[in-house]
Enzyme design. Structure first.
Site, mmCIF file in Angstrom:
data_model
loop_
_atom_site.group_PDB
_atom_site.id
_atom_site.type_symbol
_atom_site.label_atom_id
_atom_site.label_comp_id
_atom_site.label_asym_id
_atom_site.label_seq_id
_atom_site.Cartn_x
_atom_site.Cartn_y
_atom_site.Cartn_z
ATOM 1 N N ARG A 74 71.591 65.519 30.456
ATOM 2 C CA ARG A 74 70.807 64.297 30.704
ATOM 3 C C ARG A 74 69.597 64.278 29.772
ATOM 4 N NH1 ARG A 74 69.106 64.345 36.568
ATOM 5 N NH2 ARG A 74 71.267 63.699 36.920
ATOM 6 N N ARG A 143 60.664 64.144 36.566
ATOM 7 C CA ARG A 143 61.840 63.759 35.791
ATOM 8 C C ARG A 143 61.531 62.538 34.918
ATOM 9 N NH1 ARG A 143 67.027 65.207 39.668
ATOM 10 N NH2 ARG A 143 66.365 67.346 40.140
ATOM 11 N N LYS A 206 62.333 68.194 43.207
ATOM 12 C CA LYS A 206 62.286 67.181 42.162
ATOM 13 C C LYS A 206 61.184 66.171 42.454
ATOM 14 C CE LYS A 206 66.027 64.581 44.379
ATOM 15 N NZ LYS A 206 67.429 64.133 44.229
ATOM 16 N N LYS A 208 59.703 62.222 41.075
ATOM 17 C CA LYS A 208 60.074 61.036 40.311
ATOM 18 C C LYS A 208 58.896 60.081 40.200
ATOM 19 C CE LYS A 208 64.966 61.391 41.556
ATOM 20 N NZ LYS A 208 66.140 60.719 42.140
ATOM 21 N N CYS A 427 76.437 55.543 41.864
ATOM 22 C CA CYS A 427 76.262 56.847 41.234
ATOM 23 C C CYS A 427 77.605 57.319 40.687
ATOM 24 C CB CYS A 427 75.705 57.853 42.242
ATOM 25 S SG CYS A 427 76.823 58.183 43.621
ATOM 26 N N CYS A 433 80.481 65.152 40.367
ATOM 27 C CA CYS A 433 79.291 65.530 41.131
ATOM 28 C C CYS A 433 79.672 66.463 42.274
ATOM 29 C CB CYS A 433 78.582 64.308 41.685
ATOM 30 S SG CYS A 433 77.118 64.751 42.660
ATOM 31 N N CYS A 472 77.082 60.152 48.298
ATOM 32 C CA CYS A 472 76.525 61.072 49.296
ATOM 33 C C CYS A 472 75.172 60.532 49.729
ATOM 34 C CB CYS A 472 76.414 62.489 48.715
ATOM 35 S SG CYS A 472 74.970 62.752 47.660
ATOM 36 N N CYS A 476 71.244 58.590 44.812
ATOM 37 C CA CYS A 476 70.869 58.402 43.410
ATOM 38 C C CYS A 476 70.967 56.939 42.967
ATOM 39 C CB CYS A 476 71.744 59.276 42.508
ATOM 40 S SG CYS A 476 71.432 61.051 42.705
#
Length: 552
Positions: A74, A143, A206, A208, A427, A433, A472, A476
């Site tokens: 990514r 990110r 994470k 964002k 996603c 994934c 899930c 995302c």
């Protein structure tokens, strides 16, 4: 603050020697196509995930073969801005090292899928040669920074793009591990790389960040840990409202995890943005939960301690108080497709890229067409947070050339798609994934067609509807902000969430659990019928659901 019982990932980070681990040794191991377990966690900080083909997993298990490991890479691309030369470089890498496709993500970045272990280093090195890096695109760090795409001729959008780049650079890890491992940089001692912002163990989870330009909330700013809402005055950037504590990840059946919208904290001047961002990040660094990763996002820190505590802690670190928030209004979260002209007489073409997948399939040769456009385009490209693409900064005399290529390569889906398909997000999910419980990207065309047919049945054909699918509950594709969302529960089964707002300021509610497609359509059928009969003129589905109390 150190956790009394740090999680396993915290222990891996602490022993990583500045994110180095044994990645070099894992890459050199010829016995397996994967990395050592600890190195898989550290690899994320370098912008890559280890994955495997789940479609073939059972057959390989029965044949006593290890999974078909590959890697996703990514990019870090603040605001999604890329030159034609960079586009062509990434397109070439998709052929040489990946599965022949590019994917535009909901964080304005590229993903390459299907990269084999032996190709990881040359692929990342080639990206860097094109001035595109992958550091901090994943992992427990800030990110890729989102920024509302818009004409750089607009003073506000140009300023926002510049601040997105500065913010991304300011919050990068300081370790030289990335340069050592992937770019053959000179080795330095880890103790010489003080992580003054992120800390020795980096962030608890994470993080964002995004910058929005009202009235378009295309970055879904309230879904972010850290959000800045641009406030304009006389056509210029006057400052930002700070929003903090958003996040959409959750776990099925665990009431302690939940999506949460960011709250507006206060107003700041443009030159205060980096200091405020650093104060937010270091507050989360010091107070975030390092014992339970499901509880480690900033949203839980604020929910547990309260917004007043958070504001007070920020202002203590800053040494000054934030001003009261200034008024703003959002009207939509989507992209404006087709051609638009800016105030300088330059043109911008927003193209629909379903699920962000740039591939050649049948008469829709998106990848070949965009490569051809990149060869003749004299402006730039900008990826949108909705997985679409803007061919930006086109001179009026060059529009005919771009239009001809768009039609010739089947890139004109924005002219032919129904509103449900145009505004949908999905996603990647299966087959790559590892977290996916159900299909998302591969199911999206069938799902949008089925919902569109149901709307047509009730006289709602052509009406906009914000629809998203996630494989899930991590979210995302930002499903918990949609008017209709499917969140994967098991193969072919989804939880149905309804009632998000089209301005991104209201969460969808869980309506039904564990449904297959017929049950999803059966649940929506009477609701669409009532919406059609009872709505006020142009009333959105999510707004009607709340006004009519169908979700209470």
């Amino acid at each position: 603050m150190a956790a009394a019982n740090p999680s396993a990932v915290e222990r891996i980070k602490a022993a990583s020697r500045g994110l180095r681990g044994t990645i070099v040794e894992s890459l050199a191991d010829p016995v397996t196509g994967g990395l050592a377990d600890d190195d898989q966690h550290l690899l994320k900080f370098h912008g890559s995930y280890q994955q495997h083909d789940r479609d073939s997993a059972e057959a390989r298990r029965q044949a006593k073969l290890e999974p078909a490991f590959s890697f996703m890479i990514r990019t870090r691309l603040p605001g999604g801005l890329v030159t034609p030369a960079q586009w062509l470089a990434l397109d070439a890498l998709a052929t040489r090292y990946a599965n022949g496709t590019l994917r535009l993500t909901s964080r304005q970045a590229f993903q390459l899928h299907g990269v084999l272990k032996g190709d990881l280093k040359p692929a990342i090195a080639a990206m860097n040669a094109a001035l595109v890096d992958t550091i901090a695109a994943c992992g427990d760090v800030n990110r890729n920074v989102l920024a509302s795409p818009g004409p750089l001729a607009s003073p506000v959008h140009a300023a926002v793009q510049a601040w997105a780049a500065k913010l991304s650079a300011h919050l990068l890890p300081r370790t030289r591990a990335y340069h050592e491992i992937w770019l053959d940089g000179a080795k330095v001692a880890p103790e010489q790389e003080a992580e003054t912002v992120l800390g020795a163990n980096y962030l608890p989870r994470k993080f964002k960040a995004a910058i929005a330009v009202p009235p378009v909330n295309d970055v879904d700013v309230f879904a972010q840990d850290l959000g800045f809402i641009a406030i304009a005055q006389d056509g210029r950037l006057a400052g930002f409202n700070l929003a903090a504590g958003g996040g959409l990840g959750a776990t099925h059946g665990d009431a302690q995890t939940y999506p949460r919208l960011a709250e507006v904290v206060g107003f700041l001047a443009p030159e205060q943005l980096l200091a405020v961002a650093e104060a937010v990040v270091t507050t989360q660094r010091d107070f975030g939960d390092r014992g339970e990763r499901k509880h480690a996002r900033l949203k839980y820190t604020i929910a547990d301690r309260g917004l007043d505590w958070f504001r007070s802690e920020l202002e203590r670190r800053l040494g000054f108080a934030l001003e009261a928030p200034r008024p703003f209004e959002f009207t939509t979260t989507g992209d404006r497709f087709g051609w638009s002209e800016d105030g300088e007489g330059r043109w911008h073409l927003a193209l629909r890229i379903e699920s962000g997948r740039v591939a050649d399939r049948g008469d829709r040769r998106l990848r070949a067409g965009l490569a051809r456009i990149a060869q003749v385009h004299r402006g730039h490209f900008q990826l949108t947070p909705n997985q679409n693409l803007i061919v930006a900064d086109v001179a009026d005399g060059d529009r005919w050339r771009i239009d001809a290529l768009v039609v010739g390569y089947g890139l004109d889906a924005y002219r032919r798609s129904r509103p449900v398909a145009l505004e949908s997000l999905a996603c990647v999910a299966l087959p790559t994934c590892p977290l996916a419980m159900a299909e998302a990207e591969r199911y999206l065309p069938a799902a949008t067609a089925a919902i569109d047919a149901l709307m047509e049945k009730h006289g709602l054909g052509g009406e906009p509807l914000l629809f998203r699918v996630s494989g899930c509950p991590n979210g995302c594709s930002r499903p918990y902000l949609a008017e209709v969302a499917l969140v994967g529960k098991a193969p072919g089964r989804y939880n149905l969430h309804l009632g998000g707002a089209r301005d991104g300021r209201r969460l969808a509610a869980l309506y039904r659990e564990n449904l297959d497609e017929p049950a999803i359509l059966a649940a929506l059928d009477p609701l669409f019928a009532a919406w059609s009969a009872e709505r006020t003129p142009a009333e959105a589905f999510g707004d009607w659901l709340h006004r009519s109390r169908r979700l209470s």
